[in-house]
Scaffold this active site. Structure first.
Site, PDB file in Angstrom:
ATOM      1  CB  CYS A  96      -0.966  -0.034   1.181  1.00  0.00           C
ATOM      2  SG  CYS A  96      -2.307   1.155   1.023  1.00  0.00           S
ATOM      3  CG  HIS A 221      -3.486  -3.485   3.299  1.00  0.00           C
ATOM      4  ND1 HIS A 221      -2.405  -2.923   3.937  1.00  0.00           N
ATOM      5  CD2 HIS A 221      -4.196  -2.452   2.787  1.00  0.00           C
ATOM      6  CE1 HIS A 221      -2.470  -1.606   3.819  1.00  0.00           C
ATOM      7  NE2 HIS A 221      -3.541  -1.288   3.123  1.00  0.00           N
ATOM      8  CD  GLU A 223      -0.868  -5.531   5.784  1.00  0.00           C
ATOM      9  OE1 GLU A 223      -0.764  -6.046   4.655  1.00  0.00           O
ATOM     10  OE2 GLU A 223      -1.174  -4.340   5.962  1.00  0.00           O
TER      11      GLU A 223
END
Lengths: 266, 960
Positions: A96, A221, A223
Site C-alpha cells: 500500500c 494488504h 497482512e
C-alpha cells in the site's frame, strides 16, 4: 538454525507496522519495527536483515502525493543501502503506502538508478478512499513472494492506488519485461470495471515486481488476511478456510531460509 | 530571500479528479454554464536557492513526473480562452498547513533550507460566469470563510503571514465595582459565557483577595466552569414537575446515570466517570477504555475541520486515560438535515446539509484513516431540525495494561507538553460550544475552529506508547477543550501548578499569554515527569521528531500560578477554580404531549411501503460512508460493518480482536432513535439502550459484560420543558442500566444545540441520546452475522411485536408521528437477551438480526439480500400483543427486544427448548428462491419482492 530477520520501516504516519510484524512472526521470521531515523543514523543497520518491509499507512500524511515525502527521504538518505540490500539478494516488500514509496523512489519497477520516470500511482478514479476486498491474479512466475497462478482474495484500503504509465511504450515495457505482478480480477479471474478494478488502475495492475523478482510492491494488504476471521464473510464459510495473505510471507521466509541462510553458512 | 511560486497541474490527458469534483458540485448548485474546471496545487516557497534547484524541487518533489506538469511562477489563463475565471484559495494566516510542514522537511532532505512554505489551491473555471456566481462558487464549494481566504483573478499574492512579535502587556479586567449589568456586559463582551450568578461568585472571590483579576484569570475560570468542561446542568439540583408530581434531584447525574453504575458495582469496572474515558477489564492482563465525544458546533461552521478534530480529540481521550491506552477502534454517529434540501430552504449562516455531510465524512475519514485506527461502527440520522446544528459524535476505544489504569502525578513533577505546537486556533472552543448558535456565528467564532494534523497526533502516539512502556512519566492527560488551562488545571487540582507560558512552543509569534493558555490547538498532550527522567523523555521524543517541552512544575500549595517571561500574570486557588462554580437549582417540567394515532388506510399489499422504507435516508445503506473508512487497519476486524455474501449487508455491531494472540473479542455497538423523543424521551432512551444491547447480543457479545456510554445532545436546558425531557431520558438510563445489569462507564453532554435564525425564529434539535455499548466476546470463532446462511434453515422471531408504530419510520414516511411509542419490558428484555446470547454461545444460531428502524419487514429484507437467499414467512406465527392486529403494525412496528434468528433444522429442538417460556415463534423458512414472501394471517401475500429489487432500493439512496 539461524533466524530469518525482517525489518519493518516506520515513519511518521506509518500505521500498519504492528500487524505486519505479527504477520512476519507468524510466518516464522523475527521482525523488528524500526524508525527510518535510526536507519538514516546508522546505514549499516539494514545489513542485519533479510527482508525489508515498507508497510502501509500515510507516511508524512501523504502530503504532496502518497508516499512522496518518504520516497524523497529514501532517495536522498538511503539509496545506497537499499540498493546494496537488493544487490545482496535480499527481499523487499512494499504494501500500500510502501508500494507508493517504492514506486515514487524509483525502486519499482526499478533498474534505472532510482529515477522515477515511467510509472506512478495516483488518485483513484472514484476520487475517494475505498476499503474493499479484491481478487488478485498473479501475472508472473519469477516473484519469490507469489505462488504462480494462484488467485488470492485480500482487502485494499487506499485513496491513491491507480497505477499509471507515462506512455504506451512504458506500459509495454512493464508488461514485456515481466514487471506486472498482480492484476485485479473477479472471482473467476476476469478483469473488469469498478469495483473489480477498485481504483481504475491501468490494465487492472495491482502490483509490480522488479527484474529480480525479489522486490514486490502491491496496493492490497496481504497482512490483513492471515486469520480465517478476517475474511469479510467468514461466518458463511467452513472451518477449513485458509487465509491467502499469510502465504506471501511464508514464501518469503522460506526463500530466505533456502537461499540466503544456506548461502551465508556455506 | 526570494519568493518562489510553483503551480502543479494534471497532464491534460489524465482526468483532473479534484477539478471534476468541483465541476460536479457547481452543477449541483444549479450553475450550468461552467464547462470545465482545472485545478492546480500551488506552493509558495520563501528560499534563497537558485533556478536550477527550483527546477529540481518542482520536478523531483512537487510534481508527479507521470501525471502532472509544473509551472514555476504564475501561469496565466489558458491561451485563447477568454472566458476563464481564476480563483485561488489560501489558508488564513495562522491556520495549520500540514503539507507546508512536510514540504519544508522534504526540501531540507534535498539539501536546502527554506524560510517558509505555504500552499494554496488554484481553480480555473472555463465558461460564462457572472460575478455573483463566482462568489457563490467560491463560498459554497471552494473555500470555507472560517479558515480560508479567496483570491480572485491575477491579483497579488496574499499578505505575508509574518506576524508581529508579542510584547508583554498585563491586562486587568476590573470586576470588583461592577453592578449586575456591568458583570453581564463583561461576560458577554469577552465571550466568557458566564452567567450573572457565576460572575457574582467570581466578583466575591476577587473582593476577598482585595484585587482585580487579570484577563487570564477570568479566562481560566470561564474555561473551567464552562458547560463543556464541568457539566453544570447535569450535575445541578433539579426540581421536576412531572404532570403535577414533584420530584427533586440534588444532583441529576449522580441520582440517575451514575447511581446505576454505583448500585451495580461491577468488579470488572476499573475506572468509571473518573478519567478521560471509562475503563473496564478485558482479560487478566488488559483493560479497555471507551469514550464518545461530540463536536457539533465546530462541525456546523467547518464540517471537515470540525469533524476531523472531533475524531482527533476523542482519540486523545483514551491516549490520556490512566497512563495512556493504545487506540484500537473508532465509532462515529452523525445527525444531519436531509441532504435533498433546496438551497433556499437553508437558513442564513448555515451550510447546506449535503455539504456538511460530505465535509464531516471526509474529516472523520482523513483523520481516522491517517491515525491507523479502524472506524468500525456508526450510524447516521436525518431530520431537518439538525440542519443548523448537525451532531457529530466520535468515539474511541483503547486497550491498556490493567496495571496502568491510574495516574500518579506528584509535587515536583515537571509539566511537559508534547506533540503539536500552540497557535491561535481553537480559542474559546469550550465556551463557544457551551452557547447557542446564531446566524452570525460563522464570523464571530471563526477562531474557535481548531485545525487538525493527524500525522502529528500519530507520531506523538507512537512515542507516548514507548515512553509509557519505559515508565518515563507519572501521569498524562490530553489538551482538549480549554487547552492547557484545562489540562494543567485538572492534573494539578490536588497539588498546585506553576507554568511559564513563554516556554510553550508556538506555531508562530504574536500570541499573548492568555491565548497560549486557552488555545485549543490540536495534537497536544501533557505529561508529568520526574526531573530525573527528563533527559530520557527528551531523547525518546526527539528520536522521532516530536517536541517535548518543560513548561512548569507541579507544586504542593494548591495554587495555580501563571508567569510570562518571569512575571506573574495570574494566580488562582485550585479549590476555587475547581469547586467554586455555584451549584444550580433548575426547574424542569414534563407533560405528556397530546398525541394521537393516525388512521392509515389498510392495504392488501405493503411491498411498496417496504421499498420506500428501505430507500429512506435513515434506513438506506451507508456503504458510501463505510467504505471511505479504513475499518480493517490493525488487522483486528472480526465482524465488519458490512457483512454477507456480497460484503454489503448491514452488520448489527462490530467485533474486533484487540490482541492478536487471544481469541477474545470486543463487540461494539450503538443505539439511538430521536424520533421516539418527540413522543417521550423516557422511552426513547430505553429504546436506545435496548437497541445497543440487541446489537451486541446479535453478534455474540456476552450479556453479563455490557458497558454503556451516554451522550446527551439537547437544546437549551434553561427552558424547563427542555430540561424536563432530559430528566426523563436520564431516568430511563438508570432504569435501563439496572434492568440489563449494564453500568454506564462514561458520558458526555452537549447542550444548547439550537440556532437563532436571522428572523429570530428558533430551530431546536430534537432530544437526542446516543447510547454506545461494548461487551466481551469469549471466542471470536463463535461470532454470528445477520446474513441468511442456507436455504432450508428455519427463521424464528424472539420477542413480542406490539401495536407500537409511534415514532416509527413507517409513520414518518407517511407524514405522522403517532402516539404509541415502543416501550420496554424491563423484566422480559434482559431475559430474551440472555437466552439469545446463550444460544449463540452454544452454536445453535446460524444468523441473527435485531428488529429496529422499519421493523420486522425491513429486518427480514436485510437478512435476505445480505445472504442472497429468499424467505417465506407467515405473520400468523409472529409472537404479538392482542392489539397488534393490523398487518402494517405487524410488519413495521418498531417494538423493542425482538431478534430474528436463523436456525438449522438440526438445531431446531435445542433452540426451541432454549427459548421456552419466551414469546417466540417460527415465522418462516429460508429459501433458495431469491424472493421475500410474507403472508398475513389469512394467507394473503402482503409482501412479495425479488431480493435484488429490495437491495437496489436500499442501496440507491446513497449511491453517490
Amino acid at each position: 538454525m539461524e533466524q530469518v530477520r525482517a525489518i519493518i520501516l516506520r515513519a511518521a504516519g506509518i500505521n500498519t507496522d504492528l500487524e505486519t510484524q505479527y504477520t512476519l512472526e507468524l510466518a516464522g521470521a523475527k521482525a523488528d519495527r524500526v524508525h527510518i531515523n535510526r536507519l538514516i543514523e546508522d546505514k549499516g543497520l539494514l545489513d542485519q536483515y533479510h527482508i525489508a518491509i515498507f508497510p502501509g499507512g500515510f507516511s508524512y500524511g501523504d502530503d504532496v502525493a502518497a508516499g512522496k515525502i518518504m520516497a524523497n527521504q529514501v532517495v536522498h538518505h538511503l539509496a545506497e543501502p537499499v540498493q546494496k540490500f537488493i544487490d545482496d539478494g535480499k527481499l523487499v516488500l512494499g504494501i500500500c503506502n510502501g508500494f507508493q514509496v517504492l514506486v515514487k523512489a524509483g525502486i519499482l519497477p526499478g533498474g534505472t538508478n532510482f529515477r522515477q520516470e515511467d510509472v506512478t500511482i495516483t488518485n483513484n478514479d472514484s476520487g475517494k478512499y475505498e476499503d474493499r476486498w479484491v481478487y488478485l491474479q498473479p501475472q508472473t512466475d519469477r516473484c519469490v513472494f507469489i505462488e504462480p497462478g494462484k488467485r488470492i482474495y485480500v482487502p485494499i484500503a487506499h485513496g491513491e492506488g491507480k497505477l499509471v504509465a507515462k506512455s504506451p511504450e512504458a506500459l509495454e515495457r512493464l508488461k514485456s519485461e515481466g514487471h506486472v505482478a498482480f492484476k485485479y480480477v473477479d472471482a473467476n479471474g476476469q478483469e473488469g470495471p469498478f469495483p473489480i478494478n477498485p481504483n481504475g488502475s491501468t490494465e487492472s495492475i495491482a502490483g509490480l515486481t522488479d527484474k529480480t523478482g525479489r522486490v514486490l510492491g502491491l496496493m492490497p494488504h496481504p497482512e490483513r488476511y492471515i486469520r480465517r476471521t478476517q475474511h469479510p464473510h467468514w461466518s458463511r464459510l467452513g472451518k477449513d478456510l485458509r487465509p491467502d495473505g499469510i502465504e506471501m510471507f511464508r514464501r518469503a521466509v522460506k526463500y530466505v531460509r533456502e537461499n540466503l541462510l544456506a548461502s551465508c553458512s556455506a | 530571500m526570494r519568493q518562489w511560486r510553483f503551480e502543479v497541474f494534471n497532464r491534460p490527458s489524465l482526468p483532473d479528479v479534484a477539478g471534476n469534483g468541483v465541476l460536479a458540485d457547481i452543477r449541483e448548485l444549479g450553475i450550468t454554464t461552467v464547462e470545465v474546471v482545472q485545478s492546480a496545487r500551488v506552493f509558495l516557497i520563501e528560499a534563497d536557492f537558485d533556478e536550477t534547484f527550483a527546477e529540481r524541487v518542482a520536478r523531483e518533489l512537487l510534481a508527479d513526473p507521470v501525471c502532472e506538469q509544473y509551472h514555476i511562477g504564475r501561469s496565466g489563463p489558458p491561451a485563447g480562452l477568454a472566458k476563464a475565471t481564476l480563483i485561488e484559495v489560501h489558508l488564513k494566516s495562522g491556520v495549520t498547513d500540514p503539507v507546508a510542514e512536510s514540504v519544508m522537511a522534504a526540501i531540507k532532505d534535498m539539501g536546502a533550507t527554506p524560510a517558509g512554505v505555504r500552499t494554496a489551491r488554484k481553480y480555473i473555471l472555463l465558461g460564462e460566469i457572472k460575478p455573483s456566481q463566482v462568489e457563490t462558487i467560491a463560498r459554497k464549494i471552494l473555500a470555507n470563510d472560517v479558515i480560508e481566504d479567496v483570491v480572485l483573478g491575477d491579483q497579488a499574492e496574499p499578505p505575508s503571514p509574518h506576524l508581529k512579535p508579542y510584547e508583554l502587556n498585563l491586562v486587568h479586567w476590573p470586576i470588583r465595582d461592577l453592578d449586575d449589568a456591568g458583570l453581564e456586559a463583561l461576560s458577554k463582551g469577552r465571550d466568557l459565557f458566564l452567567n450573572l450568578v457565576e460572575m457574582k461568585t467570581i466578583q466575591e472571590y476577587f473582593r476577598t483577595l482585595g484585587r482585580e483579576p487579570t484577563d487570564i484569570e477570568l479566562e481560566s475560570i470561564a474555561q473551567t466552569w464552562s458547560e463543556h468542561c464541568v457539566h453544570k446542568t447535569l450535575k445541578s439540583q433539579v426540581d421536576m414537575d412531572h404532570e403535577g408530581q414533584q420530584i427533586h434531584f440534588d444532583n441529576l447525574l449522580k441520582e440517575t446515570v451514575f447511581k446505576a453504575t454505583k448500585q451495580l458495582d461491577k468488579p470488572w469496572c476499573i475506572s468509571v466517570f473518573a478519567d478521560n474515558a471509562g475503563v473496564v477489564e478485558f482479560d487478566e492482563e488488559s483493560a479497555v477504555c471507551f469514550k464518545v465525544e461530540t463536536h457539533n458546533h465546530p462541525s456546523a461552521l467547518d464540517p471537515y475541520g470540525g469533524a476531523a478534530t472531533g475524531i482527533g480529540g476523542v482519540i486523545r481521550d483514551p491516549m490520556g486515560t490512566g497512563m495512556g491506552a493504545r487506540p484500537i477502534a473508532n465509532t462515529d454517529i452523525f445527525c444531519f438535515g436531509r441532504p435533498d434540501k433546496r438551497l433556499d430552504e437553508v437558513p442564513k449562516g448555515v451550510l447546506h446539509p449535503r455539504r456538511i455531510m460530505r465535509g464531516v465524512v471526509s474529516g472523520v475519514r482523513d483523520y481516522g484513516n491517517r491515525m491507523g485506527i479502524p472506524t468500525v461502527n456508526g450510524a447516521i440520522y436525518f431530520d431537518d431540525r439538525y440542519m443548523a446544528n448537525p451532531l457529530v459524535y466520535c468515539g474511541n476505544i483503547g486497550v491498556m495494561d490493567k496495571s496502568k489504569a491510574f495516574k500518579h502525578q506528584q509535587s515536583g513533577n515537571l509539566i511537559v507538553v508534547v506533540g503539536g505546537r500552540t497557535g491561535r486556533d481553537g480559542i474559546h472552543g469550550a465556551t463557544f460550544s457551551s452557547g447557542q448558535m446564531t446566524h452570525e456565528h460563522e464570523t464571530i467564532f471563526s477562531h474557535a475552529v481548531q485545525i487538525g494534523n493527524a500525522i502529528t497526533e500519530k507520531k506523538t502516539l507512537d512515542v507516548l506508547l514507548q515512553a509509557n512502556e519505559a515508565g518515563l512519566y507519572e501521569a498524562i492527560t490530553d489538551c482538549g477543550a480549554g487547552g492547557l488551562s484545562s489540562a494543567v488545571g485538572e492534573m494539578g487540582e490536588k497539588l498546585g501548578a506553576e507554568v511559564d507560558l513563554d516556554k510553550v512552543p508556538l506555531k508562530y509569534t504574536g500570541l499573548s499569554y492568555t491565548e497560549i493558555w486557552i488555545s485549543e490547538a490540536q495534537e497536544r498532550m501533557v505529561i508529568a515527569v520526574k526531573p530525573e527522567n527528563l533527559e530520557a523523555v527528551q531523547k525518546i521524543f526527539a528520536s522521532e521528531n516530536v517536541e517535548a517541552t518543560v513548561i512548569g512544575r507541579f507544586t504542593d500549595d494548591k495554587k495555580l500560578r501563571l508567569r510570562y517571561n518571569g512575571r506573574q500574570v495570574g494566580e488562582l486557588d485550585m479549590e476555587f477554580l475547581h469547586d467554586g462554580v455555584p451549584k444550580y437549582r433548575r426547574r424542569a417540567s414534563w407533560k405528556n404531549p397530546k398525541l394521537s394515532e393516525p388512521t392509515l388506510p389498510k392495504k392488501d399489499n405493503y411491498t411498496d411501503d417496504l421499498l420506500g422504507l428501505l430507500s429512506s435516508y435513515n434506513i438506506a445503506s451507508k456503504e458510501w460512508v463505510i467504505r471511505q473508512y479504513d475499518h480493517e487497519v490493525q488487522g483486528g476486524s472480526v465482524v465488519k460493518p458490512l457483512v454477507g455474501v456480497a460484503n454489503d449487508g448491514p452488520s448489527d455491531a462490530a467485533v474486533v480482536q484487540p490482541k492478536y494472540t487471544s481469541q477474545k473479542g470486543l463487540a461494539i455497538s450503538c443505539g439511538m432513535n430521536p424520533l421516539y423523543g418527540d413522543i417521550d424521551p423516557y422511552w426513547m432512551a430505553l429504546a436506545g439502550i435496548d437497541e445497543a444491547v440487541r446489537n451486541l447480543i446479535c453478534v455474540g457479545g456476552r450479556v453479563d459484560r455490557i458497558a454503556l456510554l451516554d451522550n446527551f445532545c439537547w437544546a437549551r436546558c434553561t427552558d424547563p420543558e427542555v430540561l424536563g425531557s432530559l430528566v426523563r431520558a436520564a431516568q430511563a438510563c438508570y432504569d435501563g442500566a439496572i434492568a440489563y445489569q449494564a453500568p454506564f462507564i462514561s458520558g458526555k453532554d452537549s447542550l444548547n444545540n439550537e440556532f437563532v435564525c436571522e428572523d429570530g425564529s428558533l430551530i431546536r434539535i430534537p432530544p437526542t441520546l446516543l447510547v454506545s455499548a461494548m461487551s466481551i466476546v469469549d471466542d471470536i470463532d463463535k461470532c454470528v452475522t445477520m446474513d441468511l446462511k442456507r436455504a432450508g434453515n428455519l427463521l424464528f422471531v424472539v420477542g413480542r411485536t406490539c401495536n407500537e408504530l409511534g415514532g416509527s419510520h413507517y409513520y414518518k414516511e407517511n407524514g405522522h408521528t403517532g402516539a404509541n411509542v415502543p416501550k420496554l419490558d424491563l423484566k422480559l428484555a434482559p431475559q430474551i437477551a440472555a437466552r439469545i446470547a446463550s444460544a449463540i454461545a452454544d452454536g445453535l444460531v446460524a444468523g441473527c438480526h435485531d428488529c429496529s428502524e422499519g421493523g420486522l419487514a425491513v429486518a427480514l429484507a436485510e437478512m435476505a439480500f445480505a445472504g442472497g437467499l429468499g424467505i417465506e414467512a407467515n405473520l400468523r406465527r409472529l409472537p404479538r400483543s392482542k392489539d397488534c392486529s393490523r398487518t402494517d403494525a405487524q410488519l413495521f412496528s418498531e417494538s423493542n427486544s425482538r431478534y430474528i434468528v436463523e436456525v438449522t433444522p438440526e438445531n431446531f429442538d435445542a433452540f426451541a427448548k432454549r427459548m421456552l417460556n419466551l414469546p417466540f415463534g417460527q415465522i418462516g423458512t429460508v429459501t433458495g428462491t431469491p424472493r421475500l414472501l410474507v403472508k398475513d394471517d389469512d394467507g394473503r401475500k402482503v409482501i412479495d419482492a425479488e431480493i435484488g429489487v429490495l437491495k437496489e432500493a436500499w442501496q440507491r439512496t446513497f449511491a453517490w
